[in-house]
Design a protein around this motif. Sequence first.
Motif, PDB file in Angstrom:
ATOM      1  N   SER A   4       0.826  -1.201   0.000  1.00 16.06           N
ATOM      2  CA  SER A   4       0.000   0.000   0.000  1.00 16.06           C
ATOM      3  C   SER A   4       0.865   1.257   0.000  1.00 16.06           C
ATOM      4  O   SER A   4       0.551   2.240  -0.674  1.00 16.06           O
ATOM      5  CB  SER A   4      -0.961  -0.002   1.192  1.00 16.06           C
ATOM      6  N   GLY A   5       1.972   1.241   0.721  1.00 14.94           N
ATOM      7  CA  GLY A   5       2.886   2.379   0.721  1.00 14.94           C
ATOM      8  C   GLY A   5       3.500   2.617  -0.647  1.00 14.94           C
ATOM      9  O   GLY A   5       3.648   3.754  -1.089  1.00 14.94           O
ATOM     10  N   THR A   6       3.824   1.535  -1.336  1.00 19.72           N
ATOM     11  CA  THR A   6       4.373   1.655  -2.688  1.00 19.72           C
ATOM     12  C   THR A   6       3.353   2.284  -3.630  1.00 19.72           C
ATOM     13  O   THR A   6       3.699   3.115  -4.469  1.00 19.72           O
ATOM     14  CB  THR A   6       4.808   0.275  -3.215  1.00 19.72           C
ATOM     15  N   LYS A   7       2.095   1.914  -3.480  1.00 18.17           N
ATOM     16  CA  LYS A   7       1.035   2.516  -4.300  1.00 18.17           C
ATOM     17  C   LYS A   7       0.921   4.015  -4.039  1.00 18.17           C
ATOM     18  O   LYS A   7       0.680   4.789  -4.956  1.00 18.17           O
ATOM     19  CB  LYS A   7      -0.305   1.845  -4.027  1.00 18.17           C
ATOM     20  N   VAL A   8       1.088   4.419  -2.781  1.00 19.38           N
ATOM     21  CA  VAL A   8       0.991   5.834  -2.432  1.00 19.38           C
ATOM     22  C   VAL A   8       2.068   6.634  -3.152  1.00 19.38           C
ATOM     23  O   VAL A   8       1.811   7.710  -3.673  1.00 19.38           O
ATOM     24  CB  VAL A   8       1.083   6.055  -0.901  1.00 19.38           C
ATOM     25  N   TRP A   9       3.286   6.111  -3.194  1.00 22.85           N
ATOM     26  CA  TRP A   9       4.368   6.917  -3.767  1.00 22.85           C
ATOM     27  C   TRP A   9       4.581   6.713  -5.262  1.00 22.85           C
ATOM     28  O   TRP A   9       5.213   7.536  -5.916  1.00 22.85           O
ATOM     29  CB  TRP A   9       5.636   6.802  -2.960  1.00 22.85           C
ATOM     30  N   THR A  10       4.060   5.628  -5.845  1.00 20.70           N
ATOM     31  CA  THR A  10       4.322   5.395  -7.265  1.00 20.70           C
ATOM     32  C   THR A  10       3.124   5.597  -8.180  1.00 20.70           C
ATOM     33  O   THR A  10       3.298   5.735  -9.387  1.00 20.70           O
ATOM     34  CB  THR A  10       4.849   3.963  -7.503  1.00 20.70           C
ATOM     35  N   MET A  11       1.930   5.597  -7.620  1.00 22.61           N
ATOM     36  CA  MET A  11       0.723   5.696  -8.446  1.00 22.61           C
ATOM     37  C   MET A  11       0.143   7.113  -8.390  1.00 22.61           C
ATOM     38  O   MET A  11       0.543   7.930  -7.571  1.00 22.61           O
ATOM     39  CB  MET A  11      -0.336   4.697  -7.967  1.00 22.61           C
ATOM     40  N   LYS A  12      -0.817   7.340  -9.252  1.00 18.42           N
ATOM     41  CA  LYS A  12      -1.535   8.616  -9.297  1.00 18.42           C
ATOM     42  C   LYS A  12      -3.032   8.321  -9.339  1.00 18.42           C
ATOM     43  O   LYS A  12      -3.450   7.211  -9.652  1.00 18.42           O
ATOM     44  CB  LYS A  12      -1.159   9.426 -10.545  1.00 18.42           C
ATOM     45  N   GLY A  13      -3.825   9.320  -9.040  1.00 20.49           N
ATOM     46  CA  GLY A  13      -5.275   9.227  -9.177  1.00 20.49           C
ATOM     47  C   GLY A  13      -5.915   8.189  -8.281  1.00 20.49           C
ATOM     48  O   GLY A  13      -5.604   8.080  -7.099  1.00 20.49           O
ATOM     49  N   ALA A  18      -6.556   4.499  -3.550  1.00 13.86           N
ATOM     50  CA  ALA A  18      -6.790   3.154  -3.035  1.00 13.86           C
ATOM     51  C   ALA A  18      -5.621   2.723  -2.139  1.00 13.86           C
ATOM     52  O   ALA A  18      -5.832   2.137  -1.077  1.00 13.86           O
ATOM     53  CB  ALA A  18      -6.978   2.167  -4.175  1.00 13.86           C
ATOM     54  N   GLY A  19      -4.398   3.017  -2.562  1.00 15.41           N
ATOM     55  CA  GLY A  19      -3.224   2.706  -1.755  1.00 15.41           C
ATOM     56  C   GLY A  19      -3.222   3.462  -0.446  1.00 15.41           C
ATOM     57  O   GLY A  19      -2.878   2.915   0.602  1.00 15.41           O
ATOM     58  N   PHE A  62       5.398   9.064   2.665  1.00 18.82           N
ATOM     59  CA  PHE A  62       4.050   8.673   2.257  1.00 18.82           C
ATOM     60  C   PHE A  62       3.087   9.854   2.387  1.00 18.82           C
ATOM     61  O   PHE A  62       2.267  10.092   1.505  1.00 18.82           O
ATOM     62  CB  PHE A  62       3.526   7.510   3.094  1.00 18.82           C
ATOM     63  N   GLU A  63       3.191  10.579   3.489  1.00 18.10           N
ATOM     64  CA  GLU A  63       2.324  11.741   3.700  1.00 18.10           C
ATOM     65  C   GLU A  63       2.557  12.807   2.637  1.00 18.10           C
ATOM     66  O   GLU A  63       1.606  13.369   2.086  1.00 18.10           O
ATOM     67  CB  GLU A  63       2.581  12.354   5.083  1.00 18.10           C
ATOM     68  N   THR A  64       3.797  13.087   2.347  1.00 15.18           N
ATOM     69  CA  THR A  64       4.139  14.123   1.372  1.00 15.18           C
ATOM     70  C   THR A  64       3.665  13.739  -0.031  1.00 15.18           C
ATOM     71  O   THR A  64       3.007  14.531  -0.707  1.00 15.18           O
ATOM     72  CB  THR A  64       5.664  14.371   1.356  1.00 15.18           C
ATOM     73  N   LEU A  65       3.972  12.525  -0.451  1.00 13.49           N
ATOM     74  CA  LEU A  65       3.608  12.100  -1.801  1.00 13.49           C
ATOM     75  C   LEU A  65       2.121  11.798  -1.947  1.00 13.49           C
ATOM     76  O   LEU A  65       1.562  11.965  -3.019  1.00 13.49           O
ATOM     77  CB  LEU A  65       4.434  10.879  -2.199  1.00 13.49           C
ATOM     78  N   GLY A  66       1.478  11.380  -0.864  1.00 10.18           N
ATOM     79  CA  GLY A  66       0.047  11.075  -0.915  1.00 10.18           C
ATOM     80  C   GLY A  66      -0.841  12.235  -0.502  1.00 10.18           C
ATOM     81  O   GLY A  66      -2.055  12.140  -0.536  1.00 10.18           O
ATOM     82  N   ASN A  67      -0.218  13.330  -0.074  1.00 16.40           N
ATOM     83  CA  ASN A  67      -0.942  14.536   0.324  1.00 16.40           C
ATOM     84  C   ASN A  67      -1.953  14.257   1.436  1.00 16.40           C
ATOM     85  O   ASN A  67      -3.143  14.541   1.310  1.00 16.40           O
ATOM     86  CB  ASN A  67      -1.624  15.180  -0.896  1.00 16.40           C
ATOM     87  N   PHE A  68      -1.454  13.680   2.533  1.00 19.14           N
ATOM     88  CA  PHE A  68      -2.287  13.440   3.711  1.00 19.14           C
ATOM     89  C   PHE A  68      -1.408  13.490   4.948  1.00 19.14           C
ATOM     90  O   PHE A  68      -0.181  13.532   4.845  1.00 19.14           O
ATOM     91  CB  PHE A  68      -3.025  12.100   3.618  1.00 19.14           C
ATOM     92  N   ILE A  69      -2.036  13.507   6.115  1.00 21.27           N
ATOM     93  CA  ILE A  69      -1.317  13.496   7.388  1.00 21.27           C
ATOM     94  C   ILE A  69      -1.823  12.307   8.199  1.00 21.27           C
ATOM     95  O   ILE A  69      -3.022  12.230   8.499  1.00 21.27           O
ATOM     96  CB  ILE A  69      -1.520  14.813   8.154  1.00 21.27           C
ATOM     97  N   VAL A  70      -0.949  11.385   8.525  1.00 21.23           N
ATOM     98  CA  VAL A  70      -1.332  10.178   9.233  1.00 21.23           C
ATOM     99  C   VAL A  70      -2.079  10.526  10.521  1.00 21.23           C
ATOM    100  O   VAL A  70      -3.138   9.973  10.805  1.00 21.23           O
ATOM    101  CB  VAL A  70      -0.095   9.295   9.540  1.00 21.23           C
ATOM    102  N   GLU A  71      -1.538  11.434  11.287  1.00 24.03           N
ATOM    103  CA  GLU A  71      -2.121  11.789  12.570  1.00 24.03           C
ATOM    104  C   GLU A  71      -3.540  12.333  12.431  1.00 24.03           C
ATOM    105  O   GLU A  71      -4.415  12.067  13.251  1.00 24.03           O
ATOM    106  CB  GLU A  71      -1.248  12.822  13.284  1.00 24.03           C
ATOM    107  N   ALA A  72      -3.809  13.084  11.363  1.00 26.70           N
ATOM    108  CA  ALA A  72      -5.138  13.642  11.145  1.00 26.70           C
ATOM    109  C   ALA A  72      -6.143  12.567  10.760  1.00 26.70           C
ATOM    110  O   ALA A  72      -7.335  12.705  11.009  1.00 26.70           O
ATOM    111  CB  ALA A  72      -5.083  14.723  10.073  1.00 26.70           C
ATOM    112  N   GLU A  73      -5.670  11.515  10.132  1.00 30.23           N
ATOM    113  CA  GLU A  73      -6.557  10.443   9.688  1.00 30.23           C
ATOM    114  C   GLU A  73      -6.894   9.512  10.834  1.00 30.23           C
ATOM    115  O   GLU A  73      -7.839   8.839  10.865  1.00 30.23           O
ATOM    116  CB  GLU A  73      -5.920   9.645   8.537  1.00 30.23           C
TER     117      GLU A  73
END
Length: 73
Positions: A4-13, A18-19, A62-73
């Motif tokens: 799932s982490g790999t999907k966050v940093w390598t995929m788009k859209g 989903a990752g 993961f947060e930077t590339l996926g544009n999210f914050i783990v703590e906020a989620e």
Amino acid sequence: MIDSGTKVWTMKGEEQEAGKKEFLDNLKTLEAELGDKPYFGGDSFGFVDIALLGFYSWFHAFETLGNFIVEAE
């Protein structure tokens, strides 16, 4: 968690989204298992705690590339 982490940093859209969902669901599962204990093994630091340290160093990426914050989620 690695897939799932790999999907966050390598995929788009949609694939990245989903990752991200899968990654956060995995973290929620770990958090539920940890509960109020200081460590996954209870009062003693153990193998699962050690194994998670290697993943934790990637969370910022993961947060930077996926544009999210783990703590906020």
